[in-house]
Design a protein around this motif. Structure first.
Motif, PDB file in Angstrom:
ATOM      1  N   GLN A 126       0.812  -1.215   0.000  1.00  0.00           N
ATOM      2  CA  GLN A 126       0.000   0.000   0.000  1.00  0.00           C
ATOM      3  C   GLN A 126       0.849   1.270   0.000  1.00  0.00           C
ATOM      4  N   MET A 127       2.103   1.159   0.494  1.00  0.00           N
ATOM      5  CA  MET A 127       2.953   2.335   0.645  1.00  0.00           C
ATOM      6  C   MET A 127       4.043   2.418  -0.414  1.00  0.00           C
ATOM      7  N   ASP A 128       4.011   1.542  -1.398  1.00  0.00           N
ATOM      8  CA  ASP A 128       5.065   1.478  -2.409  1.00  0.00           C
ATOM      9  C   ASP A 128       4.821   2.531  -3.493  1.00  0.00           C
ATOM     10  N   PRO A 129       5.734   3.498  -3.685  1.00  0.00           N
ATOM     11  CA  PRO A 129       5.517   4.554  -4.694  1.00  0.00           C
ATOM     12  C   PRO A 129       5.393   3.980  -6.095  1.00  0.00           C
ATOM     13  N   MET A 130       4.417   4.513  -6.845  1.00  0.00           N
ATOM     14  CA  MET A 130       4.178   4.078  -8.222  1.00  0.00           C
ATOM     15  C   MET A 130       4.147   5.248  -9.193  1.00  0.00           C
ATOM     16  N   GLY A 131       3.761   6.438  -8.713  1.00  0.00           N
ATOM     17  CA  GLY A 131       3.633   7.598  -9.582  1.00  0.00           C
ATOM     18  C   GLY A 131       4.925   8.388  -9.702  1.00  0.00           C
ATOM     19  N   PRO A 132       5.003   9.309 -10.669  1.00  0.00           N
ATOM     20  CA  PRO A 132       6.238  10.051 -10.925  1.00  0.00           C
ATOM     21  C   PRO A 132       6.656  10.981  -9.799  1.00  0.00           C
ATOM     22  N   SER A 133       5.735  11.363  -8.932  1.00  0.00           N
ATOM     23  CA  SER A 133       6.073  12.236  -7.809  1.00  0.00           C
ATOM     24  C   SER A 133       5.938  11.499  -6.478  1.00  0.00           C
TER      25      SER A 133
END
Length: 301
Positions: free
Chosen positions: A21-28
């Protein structure tokens, strides 16, 4: 009254190998939950309720508290294994009791129509619009809804998945959700399943499945309370027993106590069941950004 979005975020992410749930996926640095909340806000939801475990409370509040407080009211509730309300017996259990208990955890803070989603799933902009319209048109009573997806749009290239296959009548009302395990394509491209009891079969390309995105009124809390209490007493010695949302809905539908309208989204669902899914998710989000569905920096920070 604007509906509330209840986000089930207490899962362990065992197959994924961490707190996905906390894993960054978006460019920012956005995570999938960010896109869900962004879509919910612009569709017309008025509050977000996170259902979490106490041991991840600090991480969640650090990640979302300040960022979302400027956008929408946020509350946190806790899903815990304690079931002393339902039994006086000693229960040796370290994990919660499934998605039905997770929803019930939000009872004290949700008094309006509400939607339920998984924290680690991307549902698409249209799904939230469909639910807001339904919940606005059906503000009370026992008329519920779910967003269904075409099965091929929910498969992973990196392993089999479990899917709730929806049986629907001529009025697009749900009659049953049937759990299918180890769903995936074979070498010939046919979608097959293999349940633990040995049942095998194929599923059509037009099969509609539930991805745990539902719309309810507060009456659902009372149904969960009743059915979950019975479930706990019957499974008190089983440390792995869980009661899911479809379990309760199937019983309520069979007794004609509720109706569940199936709203079919044209968007693709995607998520991170396996670590290998992450590059695909990032690529899909980048394509949506390039197509103007989302800004590069979702919250403009």
């Amino acid at each position: 009254m604007k509906p509330t979005l209840v986000i089930l975020a207490a899962g362990m992410g065992s197959r994924y190998g961490g707190l996905k749930q906390m894993d960054p996926m978006g460019p920012s640095g956005e995570v999938i939950i960010d896109y869900s909340i962004f879509d919910a806000i612009r569709a017309g939801f008025g509050k977000v309720v996170f259902v979490i475990r106490r041991d991840i409370e600090a991480d969640f509040k650090e990640a979302f508290g300040d960022k979302l407080s400027k956008q929408i009211p946020v509350e946190y509730v806790y899903q815990e294994p304690d079931v002393s309300k339902y039994t006086s017996e000693t229960v040796e259990r370290s994990k919660p009791w499934g998605t039905a208990q997770a929803v019930l955890s939000a009872k004290d803070v949700v008094k309006e129509p509400f939607a339920v989603i998984n924290a680690d799933d991307y549902y698409g902009k249209e799904a939230y619009e469909l639910l807001v319209k339904f919940l606005s048109d059906q503000p009370a009573g026992n008329h519920y809804s779910m967003v269904g997806y075409e099965l091929p749009k929910t498969l992973s290239e990196f392993g089999t998945v479990s899917r709730g296959v929806c049986k629907v009548d001529e009025n697009r009302s749900l009659t049953e959700i049937v759990e299918r395990k180890k769903v995936g394509r074979d070498e010939a491209g046919t979608i097959r399943f293999h349940n633990p009891d040995g049942e095998r079969g194929t599923l059509g390309e037009d099969t509609i499945v539930s991805m745990n995105m539902f719309g309810f009124t507060p009456t659902f809390f009372d149904y969960i309370d009743e059915y979950f209490g019975n479930f706990v007493r019957e499974n008190i010695k089983d440390p792995s027993a869980e009661m899911t949302i479809p379990d309760i809905l199937n019983e309520l539908i069979a007794k004609n106590e509720v109706s569940v309208k199936v709203l079919t989204s044209r968007d693709s669902w995607f998520g991170v069941t396996y670590k290998e899914d992450k590059p695909d998710v990032i690529g899909r989000l980048n394509s949506l950004i390039e197509g103007g569905v989302y800004p590069d920096n979702l919250w403009g920070n």
